[in-house]
Design a protein around this motif. Structure first.
Motif, PDB file in Angstrom:
ATOM      1  N   LEU A 131       0.491  -1.250   0.353  1.00  0.00           N
ATOM      2  CA  LEU A 131       0.345  -0.175   0.235  1.00  0.00           C
ATOM      3  C   LEU A 131       0.990   1.144  -0.032  1.00  0.00           C
ATOM      4  N   ILE A 132       2.178   1.056   0.951  1.00  0.00           N
ATOM      5  CA  ILE A 132       2.681   2.038   1.005  1.00  0.00           C
ATOM      6  C   ILE A 132       3.840   2.660  -0.285  1.00  0.00           C
ATOM      7  N   GLY A 133       3.627   1.048  -1.000  1.00  0.00           N
ATOM      8  CA  GLY A 133       4.592   1.481  -2.303  1.00  0.00           C
ATOM      9  C   GLY A 133       3.778   2.397  -3.316  1.00  0.00           C
ATOM     10  N   GLN A 134       2.137   2.364  -3.272  1.00  0.00           N
ATOM     11  CA  GLN A 134       0.737   2.214  -4.468  1.00  0.00           C
ATOM     12  C   GLN A 134       1.143   3.883  -3.626  1.00  0.00           C
ATOM     13  N   PHE A 135       1.139   3.964  -3.001  1.00  0.00           N
ATOM     14  CA  PHE A 135       1.334   5.831  -2.950  1.00  0.00           C
ATOM     15  C   PHE A 135       2.509   6.479  -2.528  1.00  0.00           C
ATOM     16  N   GLY A 136       3.517   5.600  -2.434  1.00  0.00           N
ATOM     17  CA  GLY A 136       4.507   6.374  -2.296  1.00  0.00           C
ATOM     18  C   GLY A 136       5.273   7.384  -1.992  1.00  0.00           C
ATOM     19  N   VAL A 137       5.533   7.387  -0.613  1.00  0.00           N
ATOM     20  CA  VAL A 137       5.600   8.129   1.181  1.00  0.00           C
ATOM     21  C   VAL A 137       6.535   9.032   0.402  1.00  0.00           C
ATOM     22  N   GLY A 138       7.741   8.428  -0.305  1.00  0.00           N
ATOM     23  CA  GLY A 138       9.211   9.348  -1.334  1.00  0.00           C
ATOM     24  C   GLY A 138       9.427   9.849   0.361  1.00  0.00           C
ATOM     25  N   PHE A 139       9.571  11.077   0.737  1.00  0.00           N
ATOM     26  CA  PHE A 139      10.395  11.901   1.557  1.00  0.00           C
ATOM     27  C   PHE A 139      10.484  11.521   2.838  1.00  0.00           C
ATOM     28  N   TYR A 140       9.213  10.939   2.896  1.00  0.00           N
ATOM     29  CA  TYR A 140       8.658  10.327   4.164  1.00  0.00           C
ATOM     30  C   TYR A 140       9.370   8.782   4.552  1.00  0.00           C
ATOM     31  N   SER A 141       9.985   8.520   3.902  1.00  0.00           N
ATOM     32  CA  SER A 141      10.932   7.267   4.418  1.00  0.00           C
ATOM     33  C   SER A 141      12.059   7.443   4.960  1.00  0.00           C
ATOM     34  N   THR A 142      12.067   9.273   5.468  1.00  0.00           N
ATOM     35  CA  THR A 142      13.938   9.595   5.733  1.00  0.00           C
ATOM     36  C   THR A 142      13.540   8.852   7.155  1.00  0.00           C
ATOM     37  N   PHE A 143      12.795   9.241   7.552  1.00  0.00           N
ATOM     38  CA  PHE A 143      11.867   9.244   9.145  1.00  0.00           C
ATOM     39  C   PHE A 143      12.639   7.552   9.647  1.00  0.00           C
ATOM     40  N   MET A 144      12.393   6.251   8.540  1.00  0.00           N
ATOM     41  CA  MET A 144      12.638   4.796   9.031  1.00  0.00           C
ATOM     42  C   MET A 144      14.501   4.910   9.214  1.00  0.00           C
ATOM     43  N   VAL A 145      14.689   5.890   8.934  1.00  0.00           N
ATOM     44  CA  VAL A 145      16.717   5.909   9.815  1.00  0.00           C
ATOM     45  C   VAL A 145      16.856   6.742   9.940  1.00  0.00           C
ATOM     46  N   ALA A 146      15.898   7.871   9.996  1.00  0.00           N
ATOM     47  CA  ALA A 146      17.084   9.311  11.297  1.00  0.00           C
ATOM     48  C   ALA A 146      16.268   9.660  12.193  1.00  0.00           C
ATOM     49  N   ASP A 147      17.024   9.837  12.649  1.00  0.00           N
ATOM     50  CA  ASP A 147      16.242  10.975  14.314  1.00  0.00           C
ATOM     51  C   ASP A 147      15.768  12.032  13.969  1.00  0.00           C
ATOM     52  N   ARG A 148      16.428  12.959  13.076  1.00  0.00           N
ATOM     53  CA  ARG A 148      15.997  14.521  12.481  1.00  0.00           C
ATOM     54  C   ARG A 148      16.678  14.289  10.868  1.00  0.00           C
ATOM     55  N   VAL A 149      15.774  15.200   9.775  1.00  0.00           N
ATOM     56  CA  VAL A 149      16.424  15.554   8.989  1.00  0.00           C
ATOM     57  C   VAL A 149      16.178  16.695   9.021  1.00  0.00           C
TER      58      VAL A 149
END
Ligand code: ADP
Ligand code: MG
Length: 647
Positions: A118-136
């Protein structure tokens, strides 16, 4: 001055999902950043065609910088950049249509694989950075503007914005990485080899160089290659390009792996799932172009929404140079689910959207591309019927729009269509239907309505059932439209089972039935007139039926009139259409006819006849899922009748 803002609700919810995500594959954040950078470079090039002052001073490129000590990773580009308002609009909110719906489905889906898709369909893009970072942080300067903007967020629902400085236009996204946690899929993204591997895997075909400074320690060596005694170690930095930048559609098919094709699909479609079908072709002749197109395995949730912001995913390239995404001129609307790339050899590089709309070459290419897609579908239908069934279940509704939008391919599209029918549960093609036709059958019969279950029980099918003639059951709103617009498939005309005379059988049988009916009508002539008189303007005619074997009455649409569903649709769209009157047909074989005839003969002019007319009309409406005009009055009539019957 730094200002603090709250994320819009939808953005916050999405962020939350990303932070607490269980997605195993965290690597993709880098692909998302690279893809955004690559989009930004393309946009700048495109805008610079009109406004040359926007051109970048240096070649378009993407840079990756990692700092293992500080645990930061940044991705920079010299692309179009964003102005302060754009940052708020593009990063702080989610403008995409249907987000709300999407989030709801996502929250409800417990299964990780399903939500990943589902996420892929939607293309979460930029927000995916918060999977690996605690500050962007994001530092960006729009081409043509002087001030830059710094955006920063810890993914906690808030972000800050402040004016900043940046040497040139473009964007740098810096991630303050979470601690490495291999078990949770969090690799050390500051390591050169990790970055190399992720870029190779996901972004190799990106058309701009992705550069990284690689540091090595060197020592002066003697002729034999041994370190010179007492020589000092030196740090040497070389800039390397991590991706091959090869346009995947130019490469020899045998050389490209399935995985590479799929990765490219993800890049152009923002869809994480694997595509259902790949279509690849090289067209030569007066117009030369190559295409690499894909059909997704799932319909995007916004497929039926015709709004701004709904992506139509074909990218146009000219001689390997990206021109634009979402090139709607290349494919008709009914193929809006197709994703991929068309690369032309002939179009001018500086072609703009405005020019595209009138460009004859584009129109001819569009015909060619459409033809390729349709023939690929036909091939799949023939050779891989199961795969085709999946395709049809996802996109059939959209493809059917083509039946009335695209005259030229109408027959082809009808051939690709699959329908429910009275013959069983498996969808049938028109060719299968024709092959099963009864001797003497000259029409393709269908019945439209709101749901398959309802249509299948309609009284209009009784005579067809009795003779075992197959009828297509069409329950899509779009079916109303195309059946109204199309006359024939191959040599066979379409005929609604709820329209016209409705005799079922061979030419001769129909004539005989019609004559028999006319004879009976003479018998009941004065009764039918009475009934028509009682119903007045609500019906066009009251006549005897050849199509009923069990029910007492049904309503049919006269040849050439709008079907009731279509009438409703037009009215809902605010179009002025005349009220369509329908024909009330009565079953001459039903005992109620005989009873009415007796009543009429013994007591001509009885008011009871009027009541029966109401009852027959009302039940015909109910049988097709409608409502009597005066439901309460109808109920009273039924109750009165019950009292009389019970004595
Ligand atoms: P998508 O790329 O699917 O639109 P993203 O969440 O990845 O969604 O990005 C949101 C938007 O932010 C992009 O559409 C783009 O307008 C803007 N954006 C993101 N990264 C950049 C960048 N490096 N340069 C310019 N604009 C960017
Ligand atoms: Mg993106």
């Amino acid at each position: 001055m730094s200002e603090r803002f709250e994320f819009k609700t939808e953005a916050r919810q999405l962020l939350d999902l990303m932070i607490h995500s269980v997605y195993s594959n965290k690597d993709i954040f880098l692909r998302e950043l690279i893809s955004n950078a690559s989009d930004a470079l393309d946009k700048r090039r495109f805008e610079a065609l009109k406004s040359p002052e926007l051109q970048a001073a240096t070649e378009p490129h993407i840079r990756i910088d990692a700092d293992p000590a500080a645990r930061t990773l940044s991705v920079s580009d010299n692309g179009i950049g964003m102005g302060r308002d754009e940052v708020r609009e593009l990063i702080g909110t989610i403008a995409k249509s249907g987000t709300q719906e999407f989030l709801k489905v996502l929250r409800e889906s417990k299964d990780a694989a399903a939500s990943e898709a589902l996420i892929g369909q939607f293309g979460v893009g930029f927000y995916s950075t918060f999977m690996v970072a605690d500050r962007v942080t994001l530092l960006t300067r729009r081409a043509g503007e002087e001030t830059a903007t710094r955006w920063e967020s810890a993914g906690d629902g808030y972000y800050t914005l402040e004016d900043a400085a940046r040497d040139e236009a473009g964007t740098t996204v810096t991630l303050h990485l979470k601690p490495v946690d291999e078990e949770d899929g969090l690799k050390d993204y500051t390591q050169e080899w990790v970055i190399r591997q992720v870029v190779r895997q996901y972004s190799d075909f990106v058309a701009h160089p992705i550069r990284m400074d690689i540091e090595r320690t060197e020592v002066e060596r003697d002729e034999e290659g041994k370190p010179k005694p007492g020589a000092e170690e030196r740090k040497v930095v070389t800039t390397e390009t991590l991706n091959s930048m090869k346009a995947i559609w130019l490469r020899d098919k045998a050389e490209v792996t399935e995985e590479e094709y799929n990765e490219f699909y993800r890049h152009v479609s923002h869809d994480w799932a694997e595509p259902l079908l790949r279509i690849q072709a090289k067209i030569e002749g007066t117009l030369e172009y190559r295409l690499l197109l894909y059909i997704p395995s799932k319909a995007p949730f916004d497929l039926m929404l015709r709004q701004e912001g709904v992506r139509h995913g074909v990218h146009l390239y000219v001689k390997r140079v990206f021109i634009m995404d979402d090139c709607r001129e290349l494919l008709p609307e009914y193929l809006r689910f197709v994703r991929g790339v068309v690369d032309s050899e002939d179009l001018p590089l500086n072609i703009s959207r405005e020019i595209l709309q009138q460009n004859r070459q584009i129109q001819r290419m569009s015909k060619g591309v459409t033809g390729k897609v349709l023939s690929a579908l036909r091939d799949t239908a023939e050779k891989e019927p199961e795969k085709y069934a999946k395709f049809w279940a996802e996109f059939g509704r959209v493809l059917k729009e083509g039946v009335f939008q695209d005259q030229e391919n109408q027959q082809e599209l009808l051939g690709l269509a699959r329908f429910q029918s009275t013959a069983g549960d498996a969808p049938v093609s028109l060719d299968e239907y024709i092959a099963r036709m009864k001797p003497g059958q000259t029409h393709i019969y269908y019945l439209t309505g709101e749901s398959r279950a309802r249509i299948a029980r309609s009284p209009h099918l009784e005579a067809f059932r009795a003779k075992e003639w197959e009828v297509l059951l069409l329950d899509d709103p779009v079916d109303e439209v195309w059946t109204d617009a199309v006359e024939k498939y191959k040599d066979f005309a379409f005929q609604s089972a709820a329209r016209g005379a409705g005799e079922v059988g061979t030419e001769e049988e129909r004539k005989a039935a019609e004559e028999a009916r006319k004879d009976r009508e003479k018998e009941h002539g004065s009764l039918l007139e009475m009934l028509k008189g009682a119903l007045g303007d609500r019906v066009k005619e009251v006549r005897l039926s050849s199509r009923l074997t069990e029910s007492a009455a049904c309503l049919v649409t006269d040849e050439g009139d709008l079907s009731p569903q279509l009438e409703k649709m037009f009215k809902a769209m605010g179009q002025a259409v005349p009220d369509v009157k329908r024909i009330l047909e009565l079953n001459p074989g039903h005992p109620v006819m005989a009873a009415l005839q007796r009543l009429h003969e013994t007591n001509p002019g009885s008011s009871v006849i009027g009541e029966y007319a109401e009852l027959l009309y009302g039940q015909a409406l109910i049988a097709e899922g409608g409502q009597p005009t005066d439901p309460a009055g109808f109920a009273r009539l039924v109750a009165g009748l019950m009292v009389r019957a019970a004595g």
